[in-house]
Design a protein around this motif. Structure first.
Motif, PDB file in Angstrom:
ATOM      1  N   VAL A 221       5.908  -2.312   6.355  1.00 53.75           N
ATOM      2  CA  VAL A 221       5.680  -0.889   6.634  1.00 53.75           C
ATOM      3  C   VAL A 221       6.820  -0.039   6.067  1.00 53.75           C
ATOM      4  O   VAL A 221       6.588   1.040   5.501  1.00 53.75           O
ATOM      5  N   ALA A 222       8.057  -0.526   6.192  1.00 50.02           N
ATOM      6  CA  ALA A 222       9.206   0.214   5.656  1.00 50.02           C
ATOM      7  C   ALA A 222       9.128   0.316   4.133  1.00 50.02           C
ATOM      8  O   ALA A 222       9.496   1.345   3.547  1.00 50.02           O
ATOM      9  N   GLU A 223       8.623  -0.728   3.484  1.00 52.40           N
ATOM     10  CA  GLU A 223       8.485  -0.703   2.030  1.00 52.40           C
ATOM     11  C   GLU A 223       7.444   0.325   1.582  1.00 52.40           C
ATOM     12  O   GLU A 223       7.393   0.711   0.422  1.00 52.40           O
ATOM     13  N   GLU A 224       6.598   0.755   2.532  1.00 47.79           N
ATOM     14  CA  GLU A 224       5.592   1.777   2.228  1.00 47.79           C
ATOM     15  C   GLU A 224       6.102   3.186   2.545  1.00 47.79           C
ATOM     16  O   GLU A 224       5.334   4.148   2.513  1.00 47.79           O
ATOM     17  N   GLY A 225       7.392   3.303   2.883  1.00 51.90           N
ATOM     18  CA  GLY A 225       7.990   4.619   3.087  1.00 51.90           C
ATOM     19  C   GLY A 225       7.983   5.115   4.518  1.00 51.90           C
ATOM     20  O   GLY A 225       8.209   6.299   4.770  1.00 51.90           O
ATOM     21  N   LYS A 258      10.145   5.110  -2.570  1.00 50.64           N
ATOM     22  CA  LYS A 258       9.075   5.062  -3.573  1.00 50.64           C
ATOM     23  C   LYS A 258       7.751   5.460  -2.917  1.00 50.64           C
ATOM     24  O   LYS A 258       7.387   4.953  -1.861  1.00 50.64           O
ATOM     25  N   GLY A 259       7.039   6.360  -3.545  1.00 50.52           N
ATOM     26  CA  GLY A 259       5.752   6.791  -3.004  1.00 50.52           C
ATOM     27  C   GLY A 259       4.699   5.697  -3.141  1.00 50.52           C
ATOM     28  O   GLY A 259       4.631   5.023  -4.155  1.00 50.52           O
ATOM     29  N   VAL A 260       3.904   5.519  -2.091  1.00 48.37           N
ATOM     30  CA  VAL A 260       2.819   4.532  -2.110  1.00 48.37           C
ATOM     31  C   VAL A 260       1.527   5.245  -1.746  1.00 48.37           C
ATOM     32  O   VAL A 260       1.463   5.945  -0.729  1.00 48.37           O
ATOM     33  N   SER A 261       0.494   5.098  -2.567  1.00 50.88           N
ATOM     34  CA  SER A 261      -0.778   5.772  -2.302  1.00 50.88           C
ATOM     35  C   SER A 261      -1.450   5.194  -1.064  1.00 50.88           C
ATOM     36  O   SER A 261      -1.168   4.067  -0.658  1.00 50.88           O
ATOM     37  N   SER A 262      -2.360   5.968  -0.468  1.00 50.81           N
ATOM     38  CA  SER A 262      -3.067   5.502   0.727  1.00 50.81           C
ATOM     39  C   SER A 262      -3.904   4.267   0.422  1.00 50.81           C
ATOM     40  O   SER A 262      -4.062   3.384   1.268  1.00 50.81           O
ATOM     41  N   VAL A 263      -4.441   4.189  -0.807  1.00 47.73           N
ATOM     42  CA  VAL A 263      -5.235   3.011  -1.184  1.00 47.73           C
ATOM     43  C   VAL A 263      -4.342   1.780  -1.232  1.00 47.73           C
ATOM     44  O   VAL A 263      -4.693   0.710  -0.719  1.00 47.73           O
ATOM     45  N   LYS A 264      -3.145   1.915  -1.819  1.00 48.02           N
ATOM     46  CA  LYS A 264      -2.233   0.774  -1.894  1.00 48.02           C
ATOM     47  C   LYS A 264      -1.746   0.351  -0.505  1.00 48.02           C
ATOM     48  O   LYS A 264      -1.501  -0.827  -0.253  1.00 48.02           O
ATOM     49  N   LYS A 265      -1.606   1.309   0.403  1.00 46.69           N
ATOM     50  CA  LYS A 265      -1.223   0.964   1.780  1.00 46.69           C
ATOM     51  C   LYS A 265      -2.307   0.112   2.426  1.00 46.69           C
ATOM     52  O   LYS A 265      -2.029  -0.843   3.141  1.00 46.69           O
ATOM     53  N   TRP A 266      -3.559   0.479   2.164  1.00 50.84           N
ATOM     54  CA  TRP A 266      -4.666  -0.319   2.691  1.00 50.84           C
ATOM     55  C   TRP A 266      -4.642  -1.720   2.085  1.00 50.84           C
ATOM     56  O   TRP A 266      -4.746  -2.714   2.802  1.00 50.84           O
TER      57      TRP A 266
END
Length: 358
Positions: A221-225, A258-266
């Motif tokens: 989760v932290a890697e996703e910002g 680093k920004g992570v898109s909502s699709v990549k988070k999924w």
């Protein structure tokens, strides 16, 4: 934009030693959430405690198997738990609502977006979502590891600024938490700190997870910002202190910039839904792990296993058998097998639907 946080309350926070629900602690946590809510902070609760609530209501004569007992206790206990939450929040003139989730609710993009929309509508109307796994139907492979995994999924899905995991200890220790010389690791940078050696493998007494699960979820989760905090939910006013005093004892995971898109988070949280594997050669691995954003092309694929359809989630495996990522495939397994190693074919996994574990 309002600050949005996800608060996960573990079984060991909400239950007493005899396994019954600790209503006093539950009430104190609701008071804290209510205070944050009134300050304009959007709070999503991921709460354990359904099974413990059900156990106190039932005296079972015949011995039940583990799955049947869990289904029965949670069916009765979830009703009791949400009623208790409803009454406690009602005293603050705050409305809460129940969201029961299963792994399958996150397995397809459509279900994922439906669930996100539900919670967004609740927050937009000042309703506090109280999320729990639907234990009545989640059994075996359909189960989350525990509510830590569920809270990580919810935090990523809802674009939260913070995920606060409340346990019955102060954070991650640099040794055995029961020994006086052990100290809490106050801050973890997932980009450079390797602390796996300190993680205790023992599971909690009331819940299904342990510190290893919490660490794995927190790191991802932290890697996703999203900032992740592991703290002691049995300490008075812990939520207020965590948000207003940076010196409060806990373990904080520094969020990636680093920004992570909502699709990549999924995609990142879809490991439990994979239907097959794409094996790749060393050249494809080097390319995927490089700094440049690229898609996975058939020319770098050596083997395809499993039976999957177009848009299913698959694992990406290197030559040593190690998983280096996951993604949503553009082909079904039959077609993917036909184009192994070929040039001039569209990507097996497009970059937008690819999550690499670095």
């Amino acid at each position: 934009m309002k600050e949005r946080i996800v608060v996960k309350i573990g079984s060991n926070v909400l239950t007493r030693k005899d396994g019954t629900l600790d209503v006093t602690r539950m009430s104190a946590l609701v008071d804290q959430v209510a205070e944050l809510h009134k300050e304009g902070i959007e709070v999503i609760l991921v709460s354990s405690g359904a099974v413990a609530s059900g156990k106190t209501e039932l005296k079972i004569k015949d011995k039940l198997d583990t799955i049947s007992a869990r289904q029965l206790y949670s069916a009765v206990g979830q009703a009791k738990l949400i009623n208790r939450y409803y009454d406690l929040f009602h005293q603050h003139r705050i409305v809460c609502g129940q969201v029961l989730a299963t792994k399958e609710d996150f397995a397809t993009r459509r279900h994922y977006l439906n669930q996100r929309n539900c919670m967004t509508v609740m927050l937009d109307n000042n309703v506090i979502p109280i999320v729990n796994e639907n234990d009545t139907i989640s059994v075996n492979e359909l189960m989350f590891t525990d509510n830590d995994e569920l809270s990580g999924l919810v935090a990523a899905m809802m674009g939260s600024h913070k995920l606060i995991i409340l346990s019955n200890i102060d954070g991650i220790f640099d040794g055995d938490p029961n020994k006086s010389q052990s100290k809490v690791i106050r801050e973890i940078d997932t980009q450079k700190d390797q602390i796996e050696e300190f993680i205790q493998s023992s599971k909690s007494t009331a819940g299904r997870g342990g510190m290893q699960t919490k660490y794995n979820i927190a790191r991802k989760v932290a890697e996703e910002g999203i900032e992740v905090i592991i703290a002691n939910g049995r300490k008075d006013n812990i939520l207020i202190h965590l948000l207003k005093d940076k010196e409060t004892l806990c373990t904080r995971f520094i969020p990636s910039t680093k920004g992570v898109s909502s699709v990549k988070k999924w995609i990142a949280h879809s490991e439990g839904f994979t239907k097959g594997e794409i094996h790749i050669n060393e050249g494809a691995k080097d390319a995927l792990l490089g700094e440049k954003a690229i898609s996975l092309l058939p020319v770098g694929v050596t083997k395809v296993t499993g039976n999957f359809e177009t848009d299913d989630i698959v694992r990406i495996i290197d030559e040593s058998g190690k998983q280096i990522g996951i993604g949503r495939t553009s082909y079904n397994s039959q077609k993917a097998n036909e184009i192994i190693g070929k040039n001039n074919k569209k990507a097996i996994i497009h970059y937008d639907y690819l999550y690499i574990e670095k």
